[in-house]
Write a protein that holds these residues in place. Structure first.
Motif, short mmCIF file in Angstrom:
data_model
loop_
_atom_site.label_atom_id
_atom_site.label_comp_id
_atom_site.label_asym_id
_atom_site.label_seq_id
_atom_site.Cartn_x
_atom_site.Cartn_y
_atom_site.Cartn_z
N ILE A 148 15.36 -9.81 1.62
CA ILE A 148 14.49 -10.31 0.54
C ILE A 148 13.18 -9.52 0.53
N ALA A 149 12.64 -9.25 1.73
CA ALA A 149 11.42 -8.45 1.81
C ALA A 149 11.66 -7.09 1.15
N ARG A 150 12.83 -6.52 1.40
CA ARG A 150 13.17 -5.23 0.80
C ARG A 150 13.22 -5.35 -0.72
N ALA A 151 13.72 -6.51 -1.21
CA ALA A 151 13.79 -6.70 -2.65
C ALA A 151 12.40 -6.89 -3.26
N LEU A 152 11.47 -7.39 -2.44
CA LEU A 152 10.13 -7.69 -2.93
C LEU A 152 9.21 -6.49 -2.99
N VAL A 153 9.48 -5.53 -2.11
CA VAL A 153 8.48 -4.53 -1.78
C VAL A 153 8.06 -3.70 -3.00
N THR A 154 8.95 -3.59 -3.97
CA THR A 154 8.59 -2.80 -5.15
C THR A 154 7.97 -3.68 -6.24
N SER A 155 7.75 -4.97 -5.94
CA SER A 155 7.28 -5.95 -6.92
C SER A 155 8.06 -5.86 -8.22
N PRO A 156 9.36 -6.10 -8.17
CA PRO A 156 10.19 -5.96 -9.37
C PRO A 156 10.01 -7.18 -10.27
N GLU A 157 10.33 -7.01 -11.56
CA GLU A 157 10.26 -8.15 -12.48
C GLU A 157 11.40 -9.12 -12.21
#
Lengths: 233, 412
Positions: A148-157
């Motif tokens: 989840i952190a990996r999914a967050l790191v780019t601040s995706p929409e």
């Protein structure tokens, strides 16, 4: 949009999705629910630009995605969307930090800012003290939080979560869902794919898919009524 | 995606499985190692031969009877052995293009001092030989024009010959036997090493006039001449023209020199031959390198294909996280090039290591054999190794880049 998707096996066409008409607003928390083989994952792959529809139109942020090339799709994946998988899909023999940093190397983030972004993301899933651990040294729940952190790191929409609790015990699963809830509250659009009603309940809107068709779309008001009725019972 | 990140990923992939990486590189290591070794040996040998050419002096022209050169035999084995006469020598000396000349007549017969013998061959030549061949004196004196004029039976010895015959005794003033004739030792030469695989310290020099009378000859075994001009070919042509005229030799229409009964060689020609040999060697090495790099490259391709299959899920994940096709392509290409480039560097080190060993041994026998690196071969082989990685890495890398992200993610 109205989507059709078929898989082709040699000359045999296997239709998976039929006439899907769907609109998802920014900031929604949507669960796509259905039994296995219903086409829910395929729908998520198309929505997440991992796959393209055989037929039909898909507008993302008001823009048509039909004429886009493979690299344009990669660009959208890099900037606007991210994924949490059932299998976690972390790189083995690689630290938590490096796993979380992975999407950044494919994006435009300046190398100087990477460290801060990565640490923020790791902190937000409560794994600050595990940043230098290797991914295979962590428990399943912790691994999914790294994902989840990996999914967050780019601040995706949009964050897509494909059966994120499928491989977890109930306590870890609950923790993961709480994190997703919090992300939703912070304004991320969350699209959750699951076959479990209890997991889907976390969403504010549930799409039921069966045999490649949307058979039910429980939205805000209806949902609230439905859950109230349930409580009354 | 930054190139630095691509390189980091490749480094991690290569170091994650060191023994496999090393085995993969082995073909390249051997290829580059062999090329470096061969090329360096070639360069060292070239150095040895150049060194020997320079001992003769850059302006030296050698003239032998017979048209096969010294290999054809300069003694009675040579059918034309008597074709260069003392009169020819005088005529050559008068040429304006010749600055100095020294004829040689070998004095045959057993060389001995008491019970000590030496199998050195004594050569009778005029005092000019010392200058022409850069021969330097260690002790005593060299023979001079007076010795020639008075036909004095004196001898100058090379250091090894002096050691053979006299051991630790002082050879000066002692009388040695050469065949039936006795000679008084008047000088010992400085150590000179070897030239053209002959030990230059194993020699006896006596006056030309003495050799002529002892051997009762009016023809010579060899003539060493010094060109008056830097254009050695011109001087050599002058000598050839003169000798053909004197020997009444007409050349066939095709300009071939088969009719000649003498052979003229210059130091420059020796270098040309050397150049041709080293060109051949270079070609040979390049061929070996090419073949072994192809074999090594196939090994790399094989392992990279395995790596693509093994890391299918990883590729799918990277694509899902936003990696473009060219990011994946580059990642695998850089990994392949890294393997071959590292293999090239290891091969280089191993090649140099073995070469140092060989030099250590060979230097004991050939003092001029020193450590030399063929920089051209080094640069070329390491670059070629990297290019091999590029060439053989492209297919697996394209395969990786074209994977469908979903199928790759589902791959078990």
């Amino acid at each position: 949009m109205n989507l059709y998707k078929s898989y082709f096996n040699d000359e045999l066409e296997t239709p998976v999705l039929f006439d899907i008409n769907l609109k998802i607003e920014t900031g929604e928390f949507v669960a796509i629910m259905g039994p296995s083989g219903s086409g829910k994952s395929t729908l998520m792959h198309i929505l997440g630009f991992l796959d393209v529809p055989t037929k039909g139109h898909y507008h993302f942020k008001g823009e048509s995605t039909e004429e886009k090339l493979e690299d344009d799709l990669a660009h959208i994946r890099s900037e606007s969307v991210s994924f949490v998988f059932q299998q976690f899909n972390l790189l083995p023999r690689t630290t938590v930090f490096d796993n979380v940093m992975l999407p950044l190397i494919y994006g435009k983030t300046s190398p100087l800012k990477r460290r801060d972004f990565v640490m923020q993301a790791i902190e937000s899933v409560g794994l600050k003290d595990r940043a230098t651990f290797y991914s295979n040294q962590l428990s399943g729940g912790q691994q999914q939080r790294v994902a989840i952190a990996r999914a967050l790191v780019t601040s995706p929409e949009v964050i897509f979560a494909d059966e994120p609790t499928g491989n977890l015990d109930s306590a870890s699963g609950k923790h993961v869902m709480e994190i997703l809830q919090n992300l939703h509250k912070k304004g991320h659009t969350i699209i959750l794919v699951t076959h479990e009603r209890t997991t889907a309940e976390h969403a504010e809107r549930i799409l039921h898919i069966q045999d490649g068709r949307i058979i039910d779309d429980e939205k805000g008001f209806t949902r609230r009524i439905a859950s109230q009725i349930k409580q009354l019972k | 995606m930054l190139f630095r990140d691509t390189v980091n990923i490749a480094i991690r992939a290569v170091t994650a499985n060191r023994s496999r990486a090393l085995l993969t590189m082995l073909g390249i290591i051997i290829a580059v190692g062999a090329v470096i070794l061969m090329a360096s040996i070639g360069k060292s040998m070239e150095g040895v031969i150049l060194d020997q050419v320079s001992i003769l002096g850059p302006r030296t022209i050698a003239i032998w009877p017979g048209n096969k050169g010294p290999e054809g035999g300069s003694g009675t084995m040579n059918p034309d052995y008597d074709k260069l006469t003392v009169n020819d020598v005088d005529a050559i000396e008068k040429l304006p293009t010749i600055a100095g000349i020294s004829p040689v007549i070998f004095v045959t017969g057993k060389v001995s001092y008491g019970s000590e013998t030496s199998d050195t061959r004594a050569g009778g030549s005029t005092p000019d030989i010392y200058e022409i061949q850069n021969i330097e004196l260690q002790e005593g004196r060299l023979h001079d024009e007076n010795d020639e004029k008075d036909v004095r039976a004196v001898a100058v010895l090379g250091t090894d010959t002096a050691l053979d015959l006299f051991g630790n005794q002082n050879p000066l003033g002692k009388r040695i036997d050469i065949g039936e004739q006795k000679f008084t030792v008047i000088g010992v030469l400085k150590p000179a090493g070897s030239a053209f695989f002959q030990n230059m310290d194993e020699r006896i020099l006596v006056p030309f006039s003495v050799a002529k009378i002892t051997m009762q000859r009016s023809y010579v075994d060899m003539i060493a001449a010094v060109s008056a001009t830097d254009d050695l070919e011109y001087a050599a042509e002058d000598v050839s023209y003169l000798l053909r005229k004197r020997h009444k030799i007409t050349l066939p229409d095709d300009g071939g020199t088969d009719n000649d009964d003498f052979l003229v060689r210059t130091a420059a020609q020796a270098q040309d031959i050397l150049g041709a040999v080293s060109l051949g060697l270079t070609f040979f090495i390049t061929m070996i390198a090419g073949i072994s790099l192809v074999v090594g490259g196939i090994g790399i391709m094989n392992i990279m294909l395995v790596a693509v299959t093994e890391r299918t899920r990883e590729i799918g994940l990277r694509k899902a996280l936003g990696a473009k096709q060219k990011d994946i392509l580059r990642q695998f290409l850089v990994e392949a090039v890294m393997l071959t480039f590292l293999g090239g560097l290891f091969g280089l080190l191993i090649g140099i290591g073995i070469n140092l060993l060989i030099v250590g041994i060979a230097h004991k026998f050939l003092t001029a054999y020193i450590f030399k690196l063929n920089t051209f071969a080094i640069v070329l082989s390491v670059v070629m190794a990297a290019v091999t990685g590029l060439a053989f890495g492209i297919y697996p890398a394209r395969k990786a880049a074209s994977l469908n992200p979903i199928e790759a993610l589902r791959y078990e």
